[in-house]
Design a protein around this motif. Structure first.
Motif, PDB file in Angstrom:
ATOM      1  N   ALA A  41      56.915  25.918  51.331  1.00 60.52           N
ATOM      2  CA  ALA A  41      56.636  25.120  50.137  1.00 60.52           C
ATOM      3  C   ALA A  41      57.548  23.900  50.087  1.00 60.52           C
ATOM      4  CB  ALA A  41      56.858  25.975  48.895  1.00 60.52           C
ATOM      5  N   PHE A  42      57.029  22.834  49.490  1.00 57.64           N
ATOM      6  CA  PHE A  42      57.757  21.574  49.299  1.00 57.64           C
ATOM      7  C   PHE A  42      58.099  20.884  50.622  1.00 57.64           C
ATOM      8  CE2 PHE A  42      59.345  24.853  46.246  1.00 57.64           C
ATOM      9  CZ  PHE A  42      58.478  24.528  45.216  1.00 57.64           C
ATOM     10  N   ALA A  43      57.428  21.293  51.683  1.00 51.50           N
ATOM     11  CA  ALA A  43      57.622  20.690  53.005  1.00 51.50           C
ATOM     12  C   ALA A  43      56.253  20.344  53.567  1.00 51.50           C
ATOM     13  CB  ALA A  43      58.376  21.645  53.922  1.00 51.50           C
ATOM     14  N   ALA A  44      56.217  19.967  54.822  1.00 47.92           N
ATOM     15  CA  ALA A  44      54.965  19.643  55.494  1.00 47.92           C
ATOM     16  C   ALA A  44      55.140  19.955  56.981  1.00 47.92           C
ATOM     17  CB  ALA A  44      54.601  18.171  55.283  1.00 47.92           C
ATOM     18  N   SER A  45      54.061  19.835  57.750  1.00 48.66           N
ATOM     19  CA  SER A  45      54.134  20.197  59.165  1.00 48.66           C
ATOM     20  C   SER A  45      55.127  19.340  59.938  1.00 48.66           C
ATOM     21  CB  SER A  45      52.744  20.125  59.803  1.00 48.66           C
ATOM     22  OG  SER A  45      52.172  18.848  59.626  1.00 48.66           O
ATOM     23  N   ASP A  46      55.412  18.125  59.434  1.00 46.63           N
ATOM     24  CA  ASP A  46      56.367  17.276  60.142  1.00 46.63           C
ATOM     25  C   ASP A  46      57.812  17.740  59.966  1.00 46.63           C
ATOM     26  OD1 ASP A  46      56.781  16.534  57.515  1.00 46.63           O
ATOM     27  OD2 ASP A  46      56.452  14.384  57.820  1.00 46.63           O
ATOM     28  N   SER A  47      58.029  18.767  59.156  1.00 49.87           N
ATOM     29  CA  SER A  47      59.382  19.308  59.041  1.00 49.87           C
ATOM     30  C   SER A  47      59.840  19.975  60.334  1.00 49.87           C
ATOM     31  CB  SER A  47      59.463  20.308  57.880  1.00 49.87           C
ATOM     32  OG  SER A  47      58.563  21.389  58.057  1.00 49.87           O
ATOM     33  N   TRP A  48      58.896  20.210  61.242  1.00 50.24           N
ATOM     34  CA  TRP A  48      59.217  20.800  62.547  1.00 50.24           C
ATOM     35  C   TRP A  48      59.370  19.736  63.637  1.00 50.24           C
ATOM     36  CZ3 TRP A  48      60.568  25.672  62.107  1.00 50.24           C
ATOM     37  CH2 TRP A  48      59.957  26.489  61.136  1.00 50.24           C
ATOM     38  N   ASP A  49      59.370  18.469  63.272  1.00 45.92           N
ATOM     39  CA  ASP A  49      59.372  17.410  64.284  1.00 45.92           C
ATOM     40  C   ASP A  49      60.616  17.417  65.170  1.00 45.92           C
ATOM     41  OD1 ASP A  49      56.910  16.557  63.443  1.00 45.92           O
ATOM     42  OD2 ASP A  49      57.582  14.641  62.617  1.00 45.92           O
ATOM     43  N   GLY A  50      61.724  17.949  64.682  1.00 43.75           N
ATOM     44  CA  GLY A  50      62.911  18.045  65.521  1.00 43.75           C
ATOM     45  C   GLY A  50      62.875  19.234  66.455  1.00 43.75           C
ATOM     46  N   VAL A  51      62.210  20.297  66.039  1.00 44.38           N
ATOM     47  CA  VAL A  51      62.158  21.543  66.807  1.00 44.38           C
ATOM     48  C   VAL A  51      61.076  21.497  67.890  1.00 44.38           C
ATOM     49  CG1 VAL A  51      61.679  24.026  66.648  1.00 44.38           C
ATOM     50  CG2 VAL A  51      63.064  22.897  64.898  1.00 44.38           C
ATOM     51  N   ALA A  52      59.897  20.992  67.536  1.00 47.76           N
ATOM     52  CA  ALA A  52      58.742  21.037  68.444  1.00 47.76           C
ATOM     53  C   ALA A  52      59.005  20.406  69.810  1.00 47.76           C
ATOM     54  CB  ALA A  52      57.529  20.395  67.775  1.00 47.76           C
ATOM     55  N   PRO A  53      59.570  19.179  69.901  1.00 40.56           N
ATOM     56  CA  PRO A  53      59.764  18.590  71.223  1.00 40.56           C
ATOM     57  C   PRO A  53      60.759  19.351  72.094  1.00 40.56           C
ATOM     58  CG  PRO A  53      60.712  17.192  69.521  1.00 40.56           C
ATOM     59  CD  PRO A  53      59.915  18.235  68.826  1.00 40.56           C
ATOM     60  N   ILE A  54      61.730  19.999  71.471  1.00 40.03           N
ATOM     61  CA  ILE A  54      62.683  20.808  72.254  1.00 40.03           C
ATOM     62  C   ILE A  54      61.946  21.962  72.920  1.00 40.03           C
ATOM     63  CG2 ILE A  54      64.745  22.247  72.140  1.00 40.03           C
ATOM     64  CD1 ILE A  54      65.624  20.620  69.697  1.00 40.03           C
ATOM     65  N   LEU A  55      61.082  22.608  72.162  1.00 41.10           N
ATOM     66  CA  LEU A  55      60.304  23.724  72.708  1.00 41.10           C
ATOM     67  C   LEU A  55      59.310  23.246  73.756  1.00 41.10           C
ATOM     68  CD1 LEU A  55      59.646  25.632  69.364  1.00 41.10           C
ATOM     69  CD2 LEU A  55      61.223  26.309  71.182  1.00 41.10           C
TER      70      LEU A  55
END
Length: 264
Positions: A41-55
């Protein structure tokens, strides 16, 4: 005379040869599980933008879904539909409200190998998010909410007051970044926060937990309790991290997801 067919046969034979040392190569080329990231809640899918490229750099297929934030059961069904459409193993990662979503979505899913709870709730059957948030002192979300937006049928959308977002939700994120996050925040319904959870998949599927000591949305004591109750395989506690630990500490979150994906 050059014969393309014979060349292809020869290449296939050479590539198909095995030696005593070859199993290490087989392990290295085994398909990696798909990582599904579920925001809260209060976030969006781009809140993972730092994590996704590492993975992705580690070779993982990654999907960051747009969590509807309408109801735990409905959002879990939405996530489960994606899980069921993926060939191979899946690691489900949930932030905050996304924790109840992944534990409900994973129940009975044969291809979900691990659950990762990122500053999130891990409810038992029948528990609500509101109940767990109030179980221990330290949460100040209620004081930071803007006026509820009526949707009808006595259901409301909830937002964090943008002027309080930085301090409440993302205190260890630069102010400019927090301001953008406040603008893009997606609301959750009060119905979702008070809907009893279904069967807990963390009872059957290995879970991993990470959270910060400065979280103001979910009391750290509550997350410690839920991680211990779920018999967490590995719990990472980051001193001074806010509720959006995946934004402020993406390396630590990605490392834990990697461990969860590699666990046997």
């Amino acid at each position: 005379m050059f014969n393309l067919k014979n060349l292809i046969k020869t290449a296939a034979f050479v590539l198909g040869m095995t030696t005593a040392a070859s199993p290490v190569f087989a392990a290295d080329t085994a398909p990696k599980p798909t990582i599904i990231l579920v925001h809260g809640a209060f976030a969006a899918s781009d809140s993972w933008d730092g994590v996704a490229p590492i993975l992705q750099d580690k070779g993982y297929p990654v999907i960051s879904i747009a969590n509807p934030l309408r109801s735990v059961s409905g959002d879990a069904a939405y996530t489960r539909a994606l899980v069921d459409n993926i060939d191979g193993a899946v690691v489900l990662v949930g932030h905050s409200y996304g924790g109840p979503v992944i534990t409900n979505a994973a129940k009975g899913a044969a291809n979900v190998k691990s659950l990762v709870f990122v500053a999130s709730f891990a409810p038992e059957k029948g528990e609500t998010i509101a109940e767990l948030a109030a179980k221990y002192p330290g949460g100040t979300l209620g004081e930071a909410l803007a006026a509820p937006v009526p949707l009808g049928n006595e259901i409301h959308d909830l937002y964090i007051d943008p002027t309080k977002f930085h301090a409440q939700f993302a205190a260890d994120v630069p102010a400019d970044k927090a301001r953008l996050m406040a603008t893009a925040q997606r609301p959750v319904t009060d119905f979702a926060l008070n809907e009893p959870s279904g069967d807990a998949a963390w009872k059957d599927i290995p879970s991993f937990h990470i959270y910060g000591t400065a979280d103001k949305n979910i009391p750290p004591a509550a997350m410690a309790f839920m991680a211990e109750r779920a018999h967490s395989k590995k719990t990472v506690v980051i001193d001074g991290a806010s509720h959006v630990v995946m934004v402020s500490r993406p390396d630590a979150v990605a490392d834990l997801i990697d461990i969860a994906a590699s666990a046997q």
